[in-house]
Design a protein around this motif. Structure first.
Motif, PDB file in Angstrom:
ATOM      1  N   PRO A  37       0.827  -1.210   0.000  1.00 12.09           N
ATOM      2  CA  PRO A  37       0.000   0.000   0.000  1.00 12.09           C
ATOM      3  C   PRO A  37       0.859   1.257   0.000  1.00 12.09           C
ATOM      4  CG  PRO A  37      -0.722  -1.569   1.672  1.00 12.09           C
ATOM      5  CD  PRO A  37       0.597  -2.053   1.164  1.00 12.09           C
ATOM      6  N   ALA A  38       0.227   2.390  -0.363  1.00  8.65           N
ATOM      7  CA  ALA A  38       0.954   3.656  -0.394  1.00  8.65           C
ATOM      8  C   ALA A  38       1.524   3.960   0.978  1.00  8.65           C
ATOM      9  CB  ALA A  38       0.021   4.788  -0.831  1.00  8.65           C
ATOM     10  N   GLY A  39       2.785   4.417   0.997  1.00 13.04           N
ATOM     11  CA  GLY A  39       3.433   4.755   2.251  1.00 13.04           C
ATOM     12  C   GLY A  39       4.192   3.607   2.869  1.00 13.04           C
ATOM     13  N   GLU A  40       4.140   2.392   2.263  1.00 16.93           N
ATOM     14  CA  GLU A  40       4.849   1.233   2.793  1.00 16.93           C
ATOM     15  C   GLU A  40       5.682   0.590   1.690  1.00 16.93           C
ATOM     16  OE1 GLU A  40       2.196  -1.477   4.667  1.00 16.93           O
ATOM     17  OE2 GLU A  40       1.314   0.033   6.001  1.00 16.93           O
ATOM     18  N   VAL A  41       6.729  -0.143   2.105  1.00 18.66           N
ATOM     19  CA  VAL A  41       7.553  -0.898   1.166  1.00 18.66           C
ATOM     20  C   VAL A  41       7.716  -2.308   1.721  1.00 18.66           C
ATOM     21  CG1 VAL A  41       8.799   1.156   0.383  1.00 18.66           C
ATOM     22  CG2 VAL A  41       9.698  -0.183   2.290  1.00 18.66           C
ATOM     23  N   GLN A  42       8.191  -3.225   0.867  1.00 17.30           N
ATOM     24  CA  GLN A  42       8.383  -4.606   1.294  1.00 17.30           C
ATOM     25  C   GLN A  42       9.813  -4.812   1.780  1.00 17.30           C
ATOM     26  OE1 GLN A  42       8.521  -8.575  -1.115  1.00 17.30           O
ATOM     27  NE2 GLN A  42       6.373  -8.005  -0.870  1.00 17.30           N
ATOM     28  N   CYS A  43       9.928  -5.233   3.024  1.00 21.12           N
ATOM     29  CA  CYS A  43      11.230  -5.542   3.615  1.00 21.12           C
ATOM     30  C   CYS A  43      11.138  -6.934   4.242  1.00 21.12           C
ATOM     31  CB  CYS A  43      11.619  -4.528   4.689  1.00 21.12           C
ATOM     32  SG  CYS A  43      11.949  -2.861   4.070  1.00 21.12           S
ATOM     33  N   GLY A  44      11.928  -7.850   3.770  1.00 17.86           N
ATOM     34  CA  GLY A  44      11.913  -9.201   4.317  1.00 17.86           C
ATOM     35  C   GLY A  44      10.610  -9.912   4.083  1.00 17.86           C
ATOM     36  N   GLY A  45       9.957  -9.613   2.955  1.00 15.38           N
ATOM     37  CA  GLY A  45       8.718 -10.305   2.612  1.00 15.38           C
ATOM     38  C   GLY A  45       7.477  -9.712   3.249  1.00 15.38           C
ATOM     39  N   ARG A  46       7.621  -8.589   3.955  1.00 11.64           N
ATOM     40  CA  ARG A  46       6.460  -7.944   4.577  1.00 11.64           C
ATOM     41  C   ARG A  46       6.397  -6.484   4.169  1.00 11.64           C
ATOM     42  NH1 ARG A  46       7.007  -8.505  10.760  1.00 11.64           N
ATOM     43  NH2 ARG A  46       9.131  -7.930  10.154  1.00 11.64           N
ATOM     44  N   CYS A  47       5.186  -5.941   4.150  1.00  8.52           N
ATOM     45  CA  CYS A  47       4.997  -4.517   3.894  1.00  8.52           C
ATOM     46  C   CYS A  47       5.143  -3.758   5.212  1.00  8.52           C
ATOM     47  CB  CYS A  47       3.615  -4.243   3.292  1.00  8.52           C
ATOM     48  SG  CYS A  47       3.419  -4.898   1.604  1.00  8.52           S
ATOM     49  N   ALA A 145      -7.734  11.579  -1.543  1.00 13.76           N
ATOM     50  CA  ALA A 145      -8.360  10.257  -1.473  1.00 13.76           C
ATOM     51  C   ALA A 145      -7.459   9.343  -0.642  1.00 13.76           C
ATOM     52  CB  ALA A 145      -8.564   9.676  -2.870  1.00 13.76           C
ATOM     53  N   CYS A 146      -8.053   8.343  -0.009  1.00 10.23           N
ATOM     54  CA  CYS A 146      -7.286   7.393   0.796  1.00 10.23           C
ATOM     55  C   CYS A 146      -6.250   6.680  -0.072  1.00 10.23           C
ATOM     56  CB  CYS A 146      -8.216   6.363   1.443  1.00 10.23           C
ATOM     57  SG  CYS A 146      -9.316   7.047   2.707  1.00 10.23           S
ATOM     58  N   GLY A 147      -5.010   6.627   0.405  1.00  8.87           N
ATOM     59  CA  GLY A 147      -3.956   5.937  -0.314  1.00  8.87           C
ATOM     60  C   GLY A 147      -3.236   6.760  -1.352  1.00  8.87           C
ATOM     61  N   THR A 148      -3.715   7.991  -1.613  1.00 11.77           N
ATOM     62  CA  THR A 148      -3.046   8.859  -2.586  1.00 11.77           C
ATOM     63  C   THR A 148      -1.951   9.641  -1.868  1.00 11.77           C
ATOM     64  OG1 THR A 148      -5.048   9.090  -3.936  1.00 11.77           O
ATOM     65  CG2 THR A 148      -3.322  10.720  -4.254  1.00 11.77           C
ATOM     66  N   ALA A 149      -0.713   9.190  -2.001  1.00 13.55           N
ATOM     67  CA  ALA A 149       0.414   9.811  -1.304  1.00 13.55           C
ATOM     68  C   ALA A 149       1.117  10.804  -2.216  1.00 13.55           C
ATOM     69  CB  ALA A 149       1.393   8.744  -0.831  1.00 13.55           C
ATOM     70  N   CYS A 150       1.509  11.947  -1.655  1.00 17.32           N
ATOM     71  CA  CYS A 150       2.253  12.941  -2.421  1.00 17.32           C
ATOM     72  C   CYS A 150       3.693  12.476  -2.612  1.00 17.32           C
ATOM     73  CB  CYS A 150       2.248  14.282  -1.690  1.00 17.32           C
ATOM     74  SG  CYS A 150       0.604  15.040  -1.556  1.00 17.32           S
ATOM     75  N   SER A 151       4.306  12.928  -3.677  1.00 18.83           N
ATOM     76  CA  SER A 151       5.694  12.577  -3.961  1.00 18.83           C
ATOM     77  C   SER A 151       6.622  13.305  -3.000  1.00 18.83           C
ATOM     78  CB  SER A 151       6.046  12.945  -5.410  1.00 18.83           C
ATOM     79  OG  SER A 151       5.197  12.278  -6.322  1.00 18.83           O
ATOM     80  N   SER A 152       7.859  12.846  -2.944  1.00 20.47           N
ATOM     81  CA  SER A 152       8.855  13.481  -2.089  1.00 20.47           C
ATOM     82  C   SER A 152       9.024  14.950  -2.478  1.00 20.47           C
ATOM     83  CB  SER A 152      10.192  12.753  -2.200  1.00 20.47           C
ATOM     84  OG  SER A 152      11.177  13.391  -1.435  1.00 20.47           O
ATOM     85  N   GLY A 153       8.983  15.852  -1.488  1.00 21.72           N
ATOM     86  CA  GLY A 153       9.119  17.276  -1.752  1.00 21.72           C
ATOM     87  C   GLY A 153       7.811  17.990  -1.969  1.00 21.72           C
ATOM     88  N   GLU A 154       6.722  17.236  -2.138  1.00 18.29           N
ATOM     89  CA  GLU A 154       5.416  17.852  -2.311  1.00 18.29           C
ATOM     90  C   GLU A 154       4.670  17.940  -0.979  1.00 18.29           C
ATOM     91  OE1 GLU A 154       3.956  16.911  -6.853  1.00 18.29           O
ATOM     92  OE2 GLU A 154       3.484  15.440  -5.313  1.00 18.29           O
ATOM     93  N   VAL A 155       3.673  18.798  -0.941  1.00 15.41           N
ATOM     94  CA  VAL A 155       2.803  18.941   0.223  1.00 15.41           C
ATOM     95  C   VAL A 155       1.358  18.804  -0.230  1.00 15.41           C
ATOM     96  CG1 VAL A 155       4.374  20.388   1.566  1.00 15.41           C
ATOM     97  CG2 VAL A 155       2.804  21.457  -0.065  1.00 15.41           C
ATOM     98  N   CYS A 156       0.482  18.533   0.728  1.00 18.05           N
ATOM     99  CA  CYS A 156      -0.939  18.369   0.421  1.00 18.05           C
ATOM    100  C   CYS A 156      -1.686  19.636   0.821  1.00 18.05           C
ATOM    101  CB  CYS A 156      -1.501  17.161   1.169  1.00 18.05           C
ATOM    102  SG  CYS A 156      -3.229  16.790   0.765  1.00 18.05           S
ATOM    103  N   SER A 157      -2.312  20.270  -0.144  1.00 18.52           N
ATOM    104  CA  SER A 157      -3.064  21.496   0.092  1.00 18.52           C
ATOM    105  C   SER A 157      -4.397  21.408  -0.623  1.00 18.52           C
ATOM    106  CB  SER A 157      -2.281  22.718  -0.416  1.00 18.52           C
ATOM    107  OG  SER A 157      -3.032  23.906  -0.257  1.00 18.52           O
TER     108      SER A 157
END
Length: 464
Positions: A37-47, A145-157
């Protein structure tokens, strides 16, 4: 404020033997990747969330030392306010469905965490995202919207990922926040107000100055705030605005809609002339333009140029608000306006000469026009002179006596274009005084009585 990760179970960094026994592949050099999901990555087979995982803090397999916690992808000794340490991670107990109100208190299936309590649904303007109530207008991990993450350096307004925040907002952890009012970022990002205090003008204070009220640690105007309209937590429906503490479909003139609030672009220092134009610190807004000072006879009240003789919110002084049903008449809260003045939403106005209320309440004249005998015209009638957009008679106007802007002192009226003291008063160095009782002008101009004396019948006498 929002929760920045989805709940998951992980085991903090431990020795290799323990990890092997538990068959948990943490800190073993596994690569990030996979479909998470947005905001998470897979490390060792888990998000996992690199923002809070003490086993993968900032990067896969980057373990925090014993006793440290992971916050915003960095290993820290303690959690920054208002977060709390729960099992080695910084958690926001007000919104975390796995730690709602207290560490380990999990909400049931179908419930969400709001203000530290498990509830069936989120109060507006919040929306449920993975069990947490979040503000889709400001959350960089759920922007629009849920799960819509801004890119690095961006802000949500306003629900959009943008490169920078519009004034007067500043970016704090990817969120556009008002440093003047946000109790979690009061005056500067990360500066949280202590428990029991509120944030006002970028300072943590014990109470809010009038007419503001404390709501969730923030000083807010219940008359205009669509999230706290009339009362804390009373949010207006989408599309509605807050005016005089009531949710309505549109703003009454001369107000305009800015960020869900009805505001006067002529006077509001945060929206001076347009919704996106904010005055600099120390400036005031008048006529839709920022200036260093207010023109006479207006007074600077928190950046707004106001007429203290007529404004029911600041009647006779900044912050002196009239009670419900009262109007401001010559700087005094009364039940009725004096003769020849009209009650316009609590302010006594002369609809024959007032450019903002010409002929009737809230009937403003166009730029360049003046109000003459209740009609908006390009010039004043014969015998009248334009002063600050108002047609006035310089022969008898105490605020413009003989010349525009020449005001008569207290105790004087304007006759034939000259300021004259009322009966019983005499002029002394530009003021009208009573020589029989004035301790600063007792019997004669400039003759001052002693500290323990009073002026009686023009003589300084002892109070003993």
């Amino acid at each position: 404020m929002r929760i920045r990760e989805r709940p998951f179970l992980w085991i903090p960094c431990a020795g290799p033997l323990v990890l092997l026994l538990l068959l948990v592949p943490a800190c073993f050099g596994l690569e990030a990747g996979g479909d998470c999901p947005a905001g998470e990555v897979q490390c060792g087979g888990r998000c996992v969330s690199l923002m809070v995982s003490s086993s993968h803090c900032g990067a896969c397999d980057h373990c925090c030392a014993s006793g440290e916690i992971c916050s915003d992808g960095a290993c820290l000794q303690t959690c920054p306010s208002p977060l709390t340490t729960c099992d080695g991670a910084c958690r926001y107990l007000q919104l975390d469905p796995s730690n709602c109100g207290a560490c380990g208190t999990a909400c049931q299936s179908g419930e969400v965490c709001s203000s530290g309590q498990c509830v069936a649904s989120c109060p507006p303007p919040f929306e449920p995202c993975d069990g947490a109530c979040t503000d889709l207008r400001h959350d960089p991990f759920n922007c629009g919207a849920c799960g819509t993450a801004c890119s690095s350096g961006e802000v949500c307004s306003s629900g959009l990922c943008v490169a920078s925040c519009p004034p007067p907002f500043e970016p704090c952890d990817g969120e556009c926040t008002d440093l003047r009012l946000d109790p979690s970022n009061c005056g500067a990002c990360g500066t949280a107000s202590p428990s029991g205090e509120v944030c006002s003008s970028g300072l943590c204070v014990a109470s809010c100055p009038p007419p503001f009220e404390p709501c969730d640690g923030e000083c807010t105007d219940l008359r205009l705030d669509p999230e706290h309209c009339g009362a804390c937590g009373n949010s207006c429906s989408p599309g509605d605005v807050c005016s005089d503490g009531a949710c309505i479909a549109s703003c009454p003139p001369p107000f305009e809609l800015c960020d869900g609030e009805c505001t006067d672009l002529r006077l509001d220092p945060e929206h001076c002339g347009s919704c996106s134009s904010a005055c600099s610190p120390g400036e005031a807004c008048y006529g839709g333009a920022c200036s260093a000072s207010c023109p006479y006879p207006l007074t600077d009240c928190n950046g707004e140029c106001l007429d203290l003789l007529m404004d029911w919110r600041h009647c006779g002084g900044c912050g002196l608000e009239c009670a419900a049903g009262e109007v401001c008449n010559q700087g005094i809260c009364e039940l009725h306006c004096q003769e020849d003045l009209w009650d316009c939403a609590g302010s006594c106005r002369d609809i024959l000469s007032d450019r903002a209320h010409c002929g009737s309440c809230f009937a403003p004249c166009a730029p360049g026009q003046v109000c003459s005998m209740g009609v908006c015209t390009l010039s004043c009638q014969v015998g009248l002179t334009e002063c600050d957009g108002t047609c006035t008679d310089l022969s008898n106007d105490p605020e413009h006596c003989g010349l525009c802007g020449k005001a008569c002192p207290w105790g004087a009226g304007c006759e034939d274009g000259k300021c004259r003291c009322f009966s019983g008063l005499v002029p002394c160095e530009g003021d009208c005084v009573d020589k029989s009782s004035d301790p600063a002008n007792c019997g004669d101009c400039g003759f001052t009585c002693g500290q323990d004396e009073v002026c009686s019948s023009g003589l300084c006498v002892s109070q003993d």
